[in-house]
Each structure stands twice: as structure tokens, then as C-alpha cells.
Design an enzyme around this catalytic site. Structure first.
Site, mmCIF file in Angstrom:
data_model
loop_
_atom_site.group_PDB
_atom_site.id
_atom_site.type_symbol
_atom_site.label_atom_id
_atom_site.label_comp_id
_atom_site.label_asym_id
_atom_site.label_seq_id
_atom_site.Cartn_x
_atom_site.Cartn_y
_atom_site.Cartn_z
ATOM 1 N N HIS A 483 0.906 -1.150 0.027
ATOM 2 C CA HIS A 483 -0.041 0.049 -0.017
ATOM 3 C C HIS A 483 0.924 1.196 -0.026
ATOM 4 O O HIS A 483 0.598 2.081 -0.982
ATOM 5 C CB HIS A 483 -0.869 -0.183 1.455
ATOM 6 C CG HIS A 483 -1.702 1.118 1.406
ATOM 7 N ND1 HIS A 483 -3.033 1.254 1.005
ATOM 8 C CD2 HIS A 483 -1.379 2.575 1.594
ATOM 9 C CE1 HIS A 483 -3.732 2.549 1.224
ATOM 10 N NE2 HIS A 483 -2.489 3.210 1.674
ATOM 11 N N GLU A 484 1.671 1.498 0.900
ATOM 12 C CA GLU A 484 2.521 2.390 1.164
ATOM 13 C C GLU A 484 3.357 2.580 -0.252
ATOM 14 O O GLU A 484 3.736 3.786 -0.692
ATOM 15 C CB GLU A 484 3.415 2.518 2.111
ATOM 16 C CG GLU A 484 2.628 2.823 3.609
ATOM 17 C CD GLU A 484 1.622 3.704 3.664
ATOM 18 O OE1 GLU A 484 1.971 4.623 2.819
ATOM 19 O OE2 GLU A 484 0.387 3.568 4.163
HETATM 20 ZN ZN ZN Z 1 -2.687 5.436 2.034
#
Ligand code: ZN
Length: 709
Positions: A483-484
Site C-alpha cells: 500500500h505505502e
Molecule cells: Zn494510503
């Protein structure tokens, strides 16, 4: 790139915060340098501001917009480094310097946002023939500037003007205090367990970490804290109910008067309830000054969503579709807890435990089993190879000064050409803000002959390596990492040359999670999972059979999880749209009402979740929490394009082509055009909700029978 030495007085480079020639100089940083640097940068920015707004200065991009961008970028980068360190390496001296300088910096941004002459200059520029001839990205920058002026109170007249500035400054300090209170309250509580019998159910690595933590304090036994890597395993696995209850109570009363630690006067000092009320009152007042009915309307002006009503309808639609599944989830959990765990009336501190046990019973694996297969170095390697394949880049180790020995640094290249660089800081530790995030150290920007490449910070809070083994990640951790990196790629792979709309800059808030949530989907592709997994003892990849069970478990309780997100989002939207501070209702009343409408399990009355809801009180998600779900619709639908490509006979070529299009139409364009236009360019149509519901296992075919009371 080197800055021209002739332009720079020698004093400049003595202070690393005033050196913009390369990467941030963490090795030379100390908190006492902040004040002097901020003063110099503010003075320069103010001098530039008066130069560009001088009537004699031509109203052109080069003479007016660019010099101002130069000055504000320097201030932003220096202050960004300070803010970053405040998040990852908090010390009393740094915190003090941060708090002393924060009002000065905030005041400057407020001044800039309300600068009449500058506003007039932008208006004149927008009306000039030059504006029409600008590239679309630059026209968008000017449009954003005008919009932000209006939202920043530039059209206000005295005394509203002064009041607005006061509100802005006070809100910034309150948000900072809110966040400090959460961190201090998290640090204030710890539980030393000395009877091993109380630790039944906990896994070896959790116990080892807890023992090391106790040992560090000079104690025998096991120390548990409210930091997530310590807290979560207790809630999921500890058989001893009083241990779970005590930890849950401590966690869910943080920064409130009912907190378990600290107590008495000290608890009062960390109580976030008065901060919440004051913040909400100020936001409402601010909205009124700007001519809006409520703060939610103000918040939505620069977003993709059009009105609070549209958002509320969206959330309620989704809630209606998730509700039957959530009710089924809850009924099943209750039945299981009663029949198998002798918990006929499960409480809030039993839910994670019972869920984990139910998941184990049904799918016969636990997060801890899966964790043995995800060694951080191997996962990173798999992630890097995926990125390289999708976007035709190379990721190589690089070196740079950093703020902690755990930090790593990499560069991204295409055809041997440097595109960007990033730091990773992945382990939880004291004095580091919890959670995971991407932040920009520097953004892409082209000026005359030189190109400034973007630099990103990628921060997570994984459990550090223990006992000489590599750090092990749960599948959730792996997903967080992907995600990051989605945010990171948005920032790093941009091709936009103008600072204000390159990377994630200028992207609508509610669309900014598209690339990050998009990346999460790859954590569920077998080929990718296989290549990045290796058992910490045997080196074997994750067995296919275990992966299939994980896949089957993927949507375990997805109905409840969806409703929980909607509960937060609706609470946030209602607080900022309907709630009137000082009126008949309290914040707690609003939360209770939302829970009655949406939740399938109601937490205890003493739960003060809102007191640590940093997203909306200290994190910029005010009247914006819905954006997670909103962007999930976009990201699920975008990923469906890859699923369609994978299903084709010539899959590799199709995937490559889809990756290229995703890069070209979404990642590379950043904020240079509206997110809806980027989406349509990639997908060839408007976003649809179906892929999200399908990915979450909520489709009509699997709908449970209508429930009867
Ligand atoms: Zn995010």
C-alpha cells in the site's frame, strides 16, 4: 546537481536545513538548527513575496509564479524534514523546537493564503492572454491557487480576516497536541506480566519481544505495551480473558479521563475530549466565515466528491449492501464463541480473539503461521521485482545519511537514468509515531536545464527482528507495505515537471488512495506471493494449499470490516456536517447514533475511540475519512483491468500493456488533471462499484438468506 556556489553565502551550508543542493543532511541535523533556518527561510519567502507582488513585476509565469514556488519549496522542504523527524525520531529537544517554530511557519502559510496583492496578481494572471496559452498542468496550478485563496480566507475583510488567521493557528497547535497526547498516552501504559500462566495462547516471537522489553527495563517477566505489534497479538491470541480486557480497556481509553494510565491530573493533561470540542467549534466557525453552511462543505471543495449529501448517500448505499453480510458474520461469530469458546456473551475484548479462533477453525491457519513465510528482505525483493516488471524500471540499493540505523535507501532508474530515490524505515520503536505512511522529501520539478528528481520516505511499524532472525511480516503487514509503495510510486514515477501537480501533489484527497489500494491487490496473486515467500527455517515458499485457504479466508468478516469503515466515515462526515458544538448533542451522542445506525457490535460505553481518532483530528482527513472507501471503488475497478488482462490467452503482453497504461494515465500524470479524467483515460469509462463488492465477496450470488428477527 550542485547549487551555484557563487550565489550562496558560506553560512548557508553550515545549517543543513538551508542546504537544498541534494538529499536531506540527517547526519548534520540537530534541533537547535531549526529556529535559525526557519527564520532565514521565512525572511527569504517574505522578501520574494513582496518582490513578486510589486506592481513593477510582470504578471508572467517566470517572473511571478516560479520565484514564489522556489521560495515556498525551500521552506516546505526544510520544514518537511523537521516534521518527518518529529514523526520518526521524537526527542524532547526536537519536540520543543518543533512547537516553538510551528506557529511561525503556520502563520506564514496563512499570510500567503490571505495575501491580497498576491491574490490580485493571480486573478490578473488568470485573466491575461498568457494564461490561455499555458499548458493545461500550469493552468490547473493557477486554478488551484485561486481556489485555495478563497478557501484560505483571502476574500475576507477585517475583523473576519484576523479571526480566520487566529482559527488557523490555533487549529494547527490543537492538532499537534492531539497527536502528542495520543503518543504520550500510548507510551504511558505498559503491563508487566510475571505469571507465565497468564500468557497462554501467545506465540513464541510475541513472548520473546515482550521478555526483551521487560529485560530492557531491568525486570523479569513480560512487558506489553499499547504499540500495535505488542497490543494486537494479545487481543488476537491471549487466552487469559482478564489480560485481554485490561489491554483493550487501556487501548480504547487512551487520551481520555477514563484512561488507565496516566491517572488523575496527568490524565487530564492528556485528555483529548476538550481538544475535539474546540477543534470542531473552530472548524464550524471557519466554515461560516468562508460562507459555507458547515465544515464538511469546505472540506469537499477540492475533492472529487461533490457534496456531503453525495458522500452520505454513497456510504449508506454501501452499508445497505454490506449489512446482510455483516449480520451473518456477527451471528456466526457469536454462535462460535458460545459453542466453542464458552463465551456466550462475547465482549469487545473477545471479538478479535474469537474471530482469530473462528478463522483458525474454519481455515486452519493463523496469521502467525503465515508470518513464518514472509521474511521482510524477501518480501521487499518480490515487491521490487513486481514494480520493475510493471513499470520498466530498476530499483537499486543506494546510500544516503539517515536518522536511524534501521533506515535503508534505494534509487529507481529507467534505462540507466535516475528517476527517483526513497528511504524505508520499517520497524516499530519508541519515539516513533505509530502507523504507516509515505511522505515526500522532495518532489519532481524541472527548471531550465536541471531536473530535480523526487525523493520519498516510506515508513511502517513492523515488529523488528528478534533473536537474530530477519523480521517476519503478517500478510496484513505485507499488504501495508505494498500500500505505502503504491503512494511511493505515485510520487516517484511522475513525469510532471511542475512542482504543484507532480506526483501526489494536487491530486484530490479522495482519489489519492487509488494507486496505494491498487497495489494491495497484488498481495493476492499467487505467482507474486510464491516468489516473495520463504519459510524462515526451511526456506520453502508458501504452500499453494495454504495460500488457497488464505484466499478463502480473505473475505472473512468482510461485511463487518466494511461496516466498521463506514461507521468511522459516517461519524466523521456527520461531525463535520450536522454536529453543532455546544448544542444539545455531544460528540459521543453522534458516535452512538452512527453506531446504532451502522454497527453490528456496539463497544462499551467507556470506549473513547474518538480520543485517538488522529485521522480526523490531527491527520487532515476531517470530513474526508470516506475517501478510503471512495478510492477503493476506483482502485478495485482499476485492478479489474489487470484481472481482465490476466484472463486473456496472451496474458503477459496484456499485463505489460495494462501496466504501461496505468503508468501513463494514472501514476505519471499525478495531479496535472482531474482524477476522474485520469480514471476514464485508463479504464475507458466511469468507475463502477461492482469490482469492489466482488473483491470483498459481497455479490448477490453469495448473499445470505434475508434474516428474520
Ligand atoms: Zn494510503
Amino acid at each position: 546537481m550542485q547549487s551555484p556556489a557563487a550565489d550562496a553565502p558560506t553560512a548557508r551550508t553550515d545549517n543543513p536545513l538551508l542546504d537544498f543542493s541534494g538529499l536531506p543532511r540527517f547526519a548534520d541535523f540537530s534541533p537547535e538548527l531549526i529556529g535559525p533556518a526557519v527564520d532565514v527561510l521565512l525572511a527569504e519567502a517574505r522578501a520574494t513575496l513582496s518582490a513578486v507582488t510589486d506592481p513593477a513585476t510582470p504578471t508572467t509565469w517566470d517572473a511571478f509564479v516560479e520565484p514564489l514556488e522556489d521560495a515556498t519549496e525551500r521552506l516546505g522542504r526544510a520544514w518537511g524534514m523537521v516534521g518527518h523527524l518529529n514523526g520518526v525520531a521524537d526527542t524532547p529537544a526536537l519536540r520543543e523546537a518543533y512547537n516553538v517554530n510551528l506557529p511561525k511557519v503556520t502563520q506564514f502559510w496563512t499570510e500567503l493564503a490571505q495575501h491580497e496583492a498576491l491574490f490580485a496578481k493571480y486573478k490578473a494572471f488568470a485573466a491575461s492572454p498568457q494564461y490561455a496559452g499555458l499548458p493545461a498542468a500550469r493552468r490547473r496550478i493557477v486554478d488551484h491557487a485561486l481556489r485555495d485563496f478563497r478557501l484560505g480566507g483571502a476574500e475576507l475583510v477585517s475583523p473576519a480576516r484576523e479571526r480566520f488567521a487566529e482559527l488557523q493557528e490555533r487549529q494547527a497547535s490543537l492538532a499537534q497536541k492531539f497527536s502528542e497526547n495520543v503518543l504520550d498516552a500510548t507510551d504511558a501504559f505498559s503491563l508487566l506480566v510475571t505469571d507465565e500462566a497468564d500468557l497462554a495462547g501467545l506465540h513464541a516471537d510475541t513472548l520473546e519481544a515482550a521478555r526483551e522489553a521487560a529485560h530492557k527495563d531491568g525486570n523479569a517477566g513480560w512487558k506489553f505495551t499499547l504499540h500495535f505489534p505488542s497490543y494486537l497479538p494479545v487481543m488476537q491470541y491471549a487466552v487469559h480473558r482478564p489480560l485481554r480486557e485490561r489491554m483493550y480497556r487501556a487501548y480504547s481509553t487512551r487520551a481520555s479521563l477514563g484512561a488507565l494510565a496516566p491517572e488523575g491530573e496527568a490524565a487530564k493533561a492528556l485528555d483529548n475530549a476538550p481538544i475535539i470540542d474546540e477543534l470542531l467549534a473552530m472548524r464550524h466557525e471557519e466554515a461560516g466565515l468562508l460562507g459555507y453552511a458547515n465544515f464538511a462543505q469546505v472540506s469537499l471543495v477540492p475533492k472529487m466528491a461533490e457534496s456531503p449529501a453525495q458522500v452520505t448517500t454513497f456510504l449508506r448505499d454501501l452499508a445497505a449492501r454490506a449489512r446482510p453480510f455483516a449480520e451473518r458474520d456477527m451471528a456466526e461469530l457469536r454462535r462460535f464463541a458460545a459453542e466453542e469458546l464458552a463465551l456466550p456473551d462475547p465482549q469487545a475484548w473477545d471479538l478479535a480473539f474469537a474471530s482469530e479462533k473462528l478463522k483458525e477453525a474454519r481455515y486452519a491457519f493463523s496469521d502467525q503461521t503465515v508470518k513464518q513465510y514472509f521474511q521482510l528482505p524477501r518480501v521487499l525483493d518480490g515487491l521490487f521485482r513486481l514494480i520493475e516488471r510493471l513499470y520498466s524500471v530498476r530499483i537499486l540499493p543506494d546510500t544516503a545519511p539517515a536518522w536511524h540505523p534501521d533506515v535503508r535507501f534505494h534509487r529507481v532508474e529507467r534505462d540507466g537514468q535516475l528517476i527517483g530515490q526513497f528511504y524505508t524505515d520499517l520497524y516499530a520503536r519508541a519515539s516513533k509515531r505509530p502507523g504507516a505512511w509515505m511522505d515526500d522529501a522532495r518532489s519532481r520539478r524541472r527548471r531550465a536545464a536541471s531536473l530535480q528528481t523526487p525523493v520519498a520516505y516510506l515508513v511502517c511499524n513492523f515488529q523488528p527482528p528478534v533473536g537474530g532472525r530477519p523480521a517476519l511480516l503478517t500478510h496484513d503487514d505485507v499488504t501495508t507495505l505494498f500500500h505505502e509503495f503504491g503512494h511511493g510510486l505515485h510520487h516517484l514515477l511522475t513525469r510532471v515537471d511542475d512542482l504543484a501537480v507532480s506526483g501526489i501533489s494536487g491530486v484530490e484527497w479522495d482519489a489519492v488512495e487509488l494507486p496505494s489500494q491498487f497495489m494491495e491487490n497484488f498481495c493476492w496473486e499467487w505467482e507474486i506471493v510464491r516468489s516473495m515467500s520463504a519459510h524462515v527455517e526451511t526456506g520453502e515458499p508458501l504452500p499453494r494449499e495454504l495460500f488457497d485457504r488464505m484466499l478463502a479466508a480473505k473475505n472473512f468478516q468482510s461485511g463487518m470490516a466494511t461496516l466498521r469503515q463506514i461507521e468511522f466515515a459516517l461519524f466523521d462526515m456527520r461531525l463535520h456536517a450536522d454536529y453543532r458544538p455546544g448544542g444539545e448533542q455531544t460528540v459521543q451522542d453522534v458516535l452512538d447514533e452512527v453506531r446504532r445506525e451502522v454497527a453490528v457490535s456496539i463497544p462499551p460505553a467507556w470506549n473513547r475511540f474518538q480520543n485517538s481518532f488522529s485521522h480526523i483530528f490531527a491527520g487532515g482527513y476531517s470530513a474526508g475519512y470516506y475517501s478510503y472507501k471512495w478510492a477503493e471503488v476506483l482502485s478495485a475497478d482499476a485492478y479489474a483491468a489487470f484481472e481482465e488482462a490476466m484472463a486473456k490467452p496472451d496474458a503477459p503482453a496484456r499485463i505489460a500493456e495494462t501496466g504501461r497504461r496505468f503508468l501513463d494515465e494514472i501514476l505519471a500524470v499525478g495531479g496535472s488533471r482531474p482524477a476522474i479524467d485520469s480514471f476514464r483515460a485508463f479504464r475507458g469509462r466511469d468507475p463502477e462499484m461492482d469490482a469492489l463488492l466482488r473483491h470483498n465477496g459481497m455479490v448477490e450470488a453469495s448473499a445470505p438468506e434475508p434474516s428474520h428477527a
